[in-house]
Design a protein around this motif. Structure first.
Motif, PDB file in Angstrom:
ATOM      1  N   ASN A 106      43.784  -6.994 -46.612  1.00  0.00           N
ATOM      2  CA  ASN A 106      45.189  -7.273 -46.019  1.00  0.00           C
ATOM      3  C   ASN A 106      45.581  -8.199 -46.547  1.00  0.00           C
ATOM      4  O   ASN A 106      45.110  -9.544 -46.050  1.00  0.00           O
ATOM      5  N   THR A 108      48.569  -9.954 -46.441  1.00  0.00           N
ATOM      6  CA  THR A 108      49.409 -10.651 -45.628  1.00  0.00           C
ATOM      7  C   THR A 108      49.625 -12.014 -45.574  1.00  0.00           C
ATOM      8  O   THR A 108      50.624 -12.682 -45.982  1.00  0.00           O
ATOM      9  N   LYS A 109      48.439 -12.380 -45.212  1.00  0.00           N
ATOM     10  CA  LYS A 109      48.069 -13.947 -45.286  1.00  0.00           C
ATOM     11  C   LYS A 109      48.135 -14.716 -46.346  1.00  0.00           C
ATOM     12  O   LYS A 109      48.726 -15.620 -46.465  1.00  0.00           O
TER      13      LYS A 109
END
Ligand SMILES: *[C@@H]1O[C@H](CO)[C@@H](O)[C@H](O)[C@H]1NC(C)=O
Length: 148
Positions: A106, A108-109
């Protein structure tokens, strides 16, 4: 018992396998996360950057012998300034995250941290691979056919 062991080894090998994004899949996620035109940087430039920095590989890491820092993840974000890995001398941790967060499937960060990087005056020039492969070039092919 033996079957369980083999299953265990299989699951382990799956869990350590890198997530390598497909070019257009990556472009679409970047768009959804607000990267199109962020700080004036086009989606094509972001895709070009990640292509040459990591080959879209979320688990890419590269050690820099010079300052004993490490570059992490799909954007190859550096531990000297941006994240904390507990082994880089004089680390600043401007993104306030463990560097391991930058290796997650993921992204996102990693995207949030990349945004933080380009809010600094040097902007996207922070990335050597971008300067060498994307700057002053026609980068439109990097998002070609992606519908973004
Ligand atoms: C990815 O992580 C963000 C926050 O870090 C979270 O909000 C989002 O739901 C996650 N996406 C998926 C597909 O798990």
């Amino acid at each position: 018992m033996k079957a369980l062991l083999i299953l265990g080894l299989f699951l382990l090998s799956v869990s350590v396998q890198a997530k390598i994004y497909e070019r257009c899949e990556f472009a679409r996620i970047l768009k959804r996360l607000g990267m199109a035109g962020y700080r004036g940087i086009s989606l094509a430039n972001w895709v070009c950057l990640a292509k040459w920095e990591s080959g879209f590989n979320t688990r890419a890491t590269n050690y820099n012998r010079g300052d004993q820092s490490t570059d992490y993840g799909i954007f190859q974000i550096n531990s000297r300034y941006w994240c904390q890995d507990g082994k880089t001398p004089r680390a600043v941790d401007a993104c306030h995250i463990p560097c391991s967060d930058l290796l997650e499937d993921n992204i996102t960060k990693a995207v949030e941290c990349a945004k933080r990087v380009v809010r600094d005056p040097q902007g996207i020039k922070a990335w050597v691979a971008w300067r060498n492969h994307c700057q002053n070039r026609d980068v439109s092919s990097y998002i070609k056919g992606c519908g973004v």
